[in-house]
Design an enzyme around this catalytic site. Structure first.
Site, PDB file in Angstrom:
ATOM      1  N   ARG A  22      17.975  -6.382  -6.783  1.00 28.43           N
ATOM      2  CA  ARG A  22      16.971  -6.402  -7.798  1.00 28.43           C
ATOM      3  C   ARG A  22      15.649  -6.244  -7.565  1.00 28.43           C
ATOM      4  O   ARG A  22      15.073  -6.730  -6.805  1.00 28.43           O
ATOM      5  CB  ARG A  22      17.199  -7.857  -8.683  1.00 28.43           C
ATOM      6  CG  ARG A  22      18.527  -7.961  -9.021  1.00 28.43           C
ATOM      7  CD  ARG A  22      18.281  -9.002 -10.088  1.00 28.43           C
ATOM      8  NE  ARG A  22      19.837  -9.307 -10.430  1.00 28.43           N
ATOM      9  CZ  ARG A  22      20.199 -10.557 -10.803  1.00 28.43           C
ATOM     10  NH1 ARG A  22      19.519 -11.640 -11.101  1.00 28.43           N
ATOM     11  NH2 ARG A  22      21.565 -10.436 -11.140  1.00 28.43           N
ATOM     12  N   SER A 113      20.926  -8.896 -14.802  1.00 32.05           N
ATOM     13  CA  SER A 113      21.569 -10.116 -15.426  1.00 32.05           C
ATOM     14  C   SER A 113      20.418 -10.762 -16.282  1.00 32.05           C
ATOM     15  O   SER A 113      20.280  -9.865 -17.493  1.00 32.05           O
ATOM     16  CB  SER A 113      21.620 -11.241 -14.371  1.00 32.05           C
ATOM     17  OG  SER A 113      22.396 -12.154 -14.892  1.00 32.05           O
ATOM     18  N   HIS A 114      20.050 -11.777 -16.175  1.00 34.47           N
ATOM     19  CA  HIS A 114      19.182 -12.476 -17.461  1.00 34.47           C
ATOM     20  C   HIS A 114      17.721 -11.955 -16.881  1.00 34.47           C
ATOM     21  O   HIS A 114      16.742 -12.671 -17.828  1.00 34.47           O
ATOM     22  CB  HIS A 114      19.484 -13.985 -16.979  1.00 34.47           C
ATOM     23  CG  HIS A 114      18.986 -14.315 -15.565  1.00 34.47           C
ATOM     24  ND1 HIS A 114      20.031 -14.275 -14.626  1.00 34.47           N
ATOM     25  CD2 HIS A 114      18.199 -15.048 -14.960  1.00 34.47           C
ATOM     26  CE1 HIS A 114      19.791 -14.571 -13.610  1.00 34.47           C
ATOM     27  NE2 HIS A 114      18.430 -14.977 -13.484  1.00 34.47           N
ATOM     28  N   ASP A 277      24.167 -13.810 -21.524  1.00 35.51           N
ATOM     29  CA  ASP A 277      22.734 -13.330 -21.072  1.00 35.51           C
ATOM     30  C   ASP A 277      22.968 -11.589 -20.728  1.00 35.51           C
ATOM     31  O   ASP A 277      23.723 -11.126 -21.656  1.00 35.51           O
ATOM     32  CB  ASP A 277      22.575 -13.602 -19.548  1.00 35.51           C
ATOM     33  CG  ASP A 277      23.674 -13.366 -18.599  1.00 35.51           C
ATOM     34  OD1 ASP A 277      24.825 -12.887 -18.914  1.00 35.51           O
ATOM     35  OD2 ASP A 277      23.360 -13.117 -17.321  1.00 35.51           O
ATOM     36  N   ASP A 279      24.093  -9.293 -18.986  1.00 35.66           N
ATOM     37  CA  ASP A 279      25.233  -8.508 -18.657  1.00 35.66           C
ATOM     38  C   ASP A 279      26.477  -9.193 -18.951  1.00 35.66           C
ATOM     39  O   ASP A 279      27.478  -9.063 -18.619  1.00 35.66           O
ATOM     40  CB  ASP A 279      25.131  -8.373 -17.213  1.00 35.66           C
ATOM     41  CG  ASP A 279      25.128  -9.684 -16.155  1.00 35.66           C
ATOM     42  OD1 ASP A 279      24.570 -10.636 -16.732  1.00 35.66           O
ATOM     43  OD2 ASP A 279      25.629  -9.565 -15.139  1.00 35.66           O
ATOM     44  N   ASP A 281      27.740 -12.336 -18.387  1.00 37.98           N
ATOM     45  CA  ASP A 281      28.468 -13.114 -17.520  1.00 37.98           C
ATOM     46  C   ASP A 281      28.109 -14.768 -17.545  1.00 37.98           C
ATOM     47  O   ASP A 281      28.945 -15.535 -17.241  1.00 37.98           O
ATOM     48  CB  ASP A 281      28.512 -12.817 -16.043  1.00 37.98           C
ATOM     49  CG  ASP A 281      27.034 -12.733 -15.420  1.00 37.98           C
ATOM     50  OD1 ASP A 281      26.113 -12.856 -16.204  1.00 37.98           O
ATOM     51  OD2 ASP A 281      27.124 -12.524 -14.163  1.00 37.98           O
ATOM     52  N   ARG A 282      26.952 -14.912 -18.315  1.00 41.08           N
ATOM     53  CA  ARG A 282      26.421 -16.370 -18.520  1.00 41.08           C
ATOM     54  C   ARG A 282      26.899 -16.889 -19.914  1.00 41.08           C
ATOM     55  O   ARG A 282      27.129 -16.178 -20.785  1.00 41.08           O
ATOM     56  CB  ARG A 282      25.065 -16.603 -18.310  1.00 41.08           C
ATOM     57  CG  ARG A 282      24.750 -16.430 -16.715  1.00 41.08           C
ATOM     58  CD  ARG A 282      23.222 -16.593 -16.704  1.00 41.08           C
ATOM     59  NE  ARG A 282      22.766 -16.552 -15.236  1.00 41.08           N
ATOM     60  CZ  ARG A 282      21.752 -16.872 -14.758  1.00 41.08           C
ATOM     61  NH1 ARG A 282      20.806 -17.553 -15.384  1.00 41.08           N
ATOM     62  NH2 ARG A 282      21.573 -16.854 -13.393  1.00 41.08           N
ATOM     63  N   GLU A 363      29.113 -22.679 -12.088  1.00 35.52           N
ATOM     64  CA  GLU A 363      27.756 -22.837 -11.795  1.00 35.52           C
ATOM     65  C   GLU A 363      27.034 -23.349 -12.630  1.00 35.52           C
ATOM     66  O   GLU A 363      27.298 -23.291 -14.021  1.00 35.52           O
ATOM     67  CB  GLU A 363      27.258 -21.639 -10.995  1.00 35.52           C
ATOM     68  CG  GLU A 363      28.010 -20.780 -10.101  1.00 35.52           C
ATOM     69  CD  GLU A 363      27.030 -19.785  -9.267  1.00 35.52           C
ATOM     70  OE1 GLU A 363      26.390 -20.036  -8.343  1.00 35.52           O
ATOM     71  OE2 GLU A 363      26.977 -18.661  -9.673  1.00 35.52           O
ATOM     72  N   LYS A 376      31.871 -14.307 -13.283  1.00 36.00           N
ATOM     73  CA  LYS A 376      31.886 -15.414 -14.204  1.00 36.00           C
ATOM     74  C   LYS A 376      31.820 -14.509 -15.687  1.00 36.00           C
ATOM     75  O   LYS A 376      31.594 -13.466 -15.713  1.00 36.00           O
ATOM     76  CB  LYS A 376      30.661 -16.244 -14.140  1.00 36.00           C
ATOM     77  CG  LYS A 376      29.335 -15.352 -14.067  1.00 36.00           C
ATOM     78  CD  LYS A 376      28.141 -16.427 -13.642  1.00 36.00           C
ATOM     79  CE  LYS A 376      26.911 -15.733 -13.513  1.00 36.00           C
ATOM     80  NZ  LYS A 376      26.472 -16.025 -12.035  1.00 36.00           N
ATOM     81  N   ARG A 496      13.932 -23.921  -6.810  1.00 34.98           N
ATOM     82  CA  ARG A 496      14.552 -24.737  -7.914  1.00 34.98           C
ATOM     83  C   ARG A 496      15.026 -26.027  -7.200  1.00 34.98           C
ATOM     84  O   ARG A 496      15.294 -26.340  -6.302  1.00 34.98           O
ATOM     85  CB  ARG A 496      16.155 -23.954  -8.090  1.00 34.98           C
ATOM     86  CG  ARG A 496      16.068 -22.589  -8.442  1.00 34.98           C
ATOM     87  CD  ARG A 496      17.222 -22.164  -8.935  1.00 34.98           C
ATOM     88  NE  ARG A 496      17.437 -20.592  -9.262  1.00 34.98           N
ATOM     89  CZ  ARG A 496      16.686 -19.851 -10.119  1.00 34.98           C
ATOM     90  NH1 ARG A 496      15.819 -20.447 -11.018  1.00 34.98           N
ATOM     91  NH2 ARG A 496      16.725 -18.599 -10.158  1.00 34.98           N
TER      92      ARG A 496
END
Ligand code: G1P
Ligand code: ZN
Length: 543
Positions: A22, A113-114, A277, A279, A281-282, A363, A376, A496
């Protein structure tokens, strides 16, 4: 056929992170940057001559250009066929579905992704293996090593292929098949869930709101909810995928999915709300004025799994990433199932699913899924919830409260400190790595430390070891504090902090998690000196 071998030089920043490579779009636009990485992928693979590759992305800026390059390189490198989603679109779970269904050699998914998109946003690329899942570490390591020594790549000189018309065209000796991006995936969903029951639920007046955040799930959600399940037009909001996601952050959480949150916590709120999201998957699941934490969602899906036709004979086991709350462990214990704790990142679930050790995985980062694919899957989770609501004839909040009553509630929160300077962030982790093993037995307010370590995982199937997966402090009552640095950010470091406590008393359940976790939040700062080290008085995002 005109195959060029183009001389190139390595870049030194092509190490794939938690889910592929990324970088900013502007980095990918550097001459040969994408080509080098794609060639390194192909060079890491054996025996794909004449076989099929699946290619698609989340539609963000640079998706179409990147696909043209990949098609020409796949042709030059000897693939027999590429299946590409119409318009260059494939959600990540749909790509996984197609790789599996058509027994492709593997797939390349283009997504960050997000992360935000657009010319100044992020872009990403990752390789999935023939099981439909993200490449395991030994493959991503080989790709990375390839990027460090690459000297040339192969590309076919040819005109761009039209990605908009379904059907086959020839690119040198390779066939390009543009496939419907939605159909195979929607059929898979119909095979897992009771669409008749969900249709009846919607017909009976249950109102749903699906926010696709101008990302890839728009066309999938419209087809599934509005066409196949008969929900009224407009059920899917922000349903047109845009190259820059409308300027938003396509991340389904309480902060970034603000339009949905306004609807679901406003007057006359619908009964069920969800977002996905960039793509696809979330997922985020909301009831009327009610938020389901992703860790709880995994536990609740597991506890109710047999209500869905695809899972009616029960689960093989459950897996969760280490920072995900232990709510699922409680369900597993009660159902007599094995429960696995893996490092962060979906790729660690693949081996467990391939070996039939687990059926459901999750997750805390709004990711839930099962062995129907090897990623996911956002819309899958949404349909699972609707199936359960239809079967139990209960609201989201009723289902959650009944669950807590039976299993207890794991209060949970994640605090993100985004884009902090890398050096102090690394130093903070280094300090903790030394400190936490010495904390055993130490008292912090009402909490006593039971263990402190840096999580290490040995894969039960292939015995591969992954070290340094996050600092854990576990307390004697089961509460936990976890620290990790993100592997998906593209600027600076993201720290995180994950917080978890357990509440068995119904009278104390369903309260504000930040209040319930306040003491742990204080302890985390005391131990890690977050404020001092990062210079931040507050997290950037709290979920
Ligand atoms: C984040 C999430 C992780 C997820 C990954 C890809 O990674 O925390 O659970 O698998 O995105 O969606 P991180 O940035 O924490 O490395
Ligand atoms: Zn994603």
């Amino acid at each position: 056929m005109n195959i060029h071998t183009v001389a190139t030089q390595p870049f030194d920043d092509q190490k794939p992170g938690t889910s592929g490579l990324r970088k900013k779009v502007t980095v990918f636009q550097k001459r040969n940057y994408l080509e080098n990485f794609v060639q390194a992928i192909f060079d890491s693979l054996d025996g794909f001559e004449g076989s099929t590759l699946v290619v698609g992305g989340d539609g963000r800026f640079y998706n179409r250009q990147a696909i043209q390059v990949i098609l020409k390189m796949a042709a030059a490198n000897g693939f027999g066929k590429v299946m590409v989603g119409q318009g260059g679109i494939l959600s990540t779970p749909a790509a996984s579905c197609i790789i599996r269904k058509y027994k492709a050699f593997g797939g390349i998914i283009l997504s960050a992704s997000h992360n935000p998109g657009g010319p100044d946003g992020d872009f990403g690329i990752k390789y999935n293996t023939g099981n439909g899942g993200p490449a395991p570490e030994k493959v991503t390591d080989a790709i990375f090593n390839g990027t460090k020594t690459i000297e040339a790549y192969k590309i076919l000189e040819a005109n761009d292929v039209s990605l908009d018309d379904l059907g086959e065209t020839q690119l040198g000796d390779m066939t390009v098949q543009v496939v419907d991006a939605v159909a195979d995936y929607a059929e898979l969903m119909e095979s897992l869930f009771d669409f008749d029951a969900i249709r009846a639920l919607i017909k009976g007046g249950t109102r749903i709101c699906m926010d696709s955040l101008h990302a890839v799930t728009g066309p999938y959600a419209k087809d599934i909810f509005e066409n196949r399940l008969g929900a009224p037009a407009g059920t899917v909001q922000n349903g047109v995928p845009l190259e820059d996601f409308g300027g938003g952050h396509p991340d389904p959480n309480l902060v970034y999915a603000h339009d949905l949150v306004k609807v679901m916590f406003g007057e006359n709120a619908p009964d069920f709300g969800a977002a996905s999201d960039g793509d696809g998957d979330r997922n985020m699941i909301l009831g009327k004025n009610f938020f389901v934490t992703p860790s709880d969602s995994l536990a609740m899906l597991a506890a109710n799994a047999t209500l869905a036709p695809g899972y009616k004979s029960g689960l093989a086991g459950i897996a969760r990433s280490m920072p995900t709350s232990a709510a699922a462990d409680r369900v597993a214990a009660k159902l007599g199932l094995d429960c696995y704790e893996t490092p962060t990142g979906w790729k660690f679930f693949g081996n467990l699913m391939d070996a039939d050790k687990v059926t459901l995985c999750g997750e805390e980062s709004f990711g839930t899924g099962s062995n129907h694919v090897r990623e996911k899957d956002g819309l899958w989770a949404v349909l699972f919830w609707l199936n359960i609501m239809a079967a139990r004839k209960e609201s989201v909040e009723d289902i959650a409260r009944a669950h807590w009553k039976e299993y207890g509630q794991n209060y949970y929160s994640r605090h993100d400190y985004e884009e902090v300077a890398s050096e102090p962030a690394n130093q903070l982790m280094e300090n903790l790595r030394e400190l936490v093993p010495t904390l055993k037995g130490k008292q912090f307010g009402s909490y006593t430390v039971e263990y402190g370590d840096d999580f290490s995982y040995t894969d039960p199937i292939d015995s591969s070891v992954s070290n340094k997966q996050g600092i854990r402090i576990g307390f004697t009552d089961g509460s936990r504090i976890i620290f990790r640095l993100s592997g998906t950010g593209t600027a600076g470091a993201t720290l995180r902090l994950y917080l978890e406590s357990f509440e068995g008393d119904v009278a104390n359940q369903g309260k504000d998690p930040q209040e319930s976790l306040a003491e742990l939040i204080r302890i985390a700062d005391e131990v890690a000196k977050i404020k001092e080290m990062t210079g931040r008085s507050e997290p950037t995002v709290i979920t």
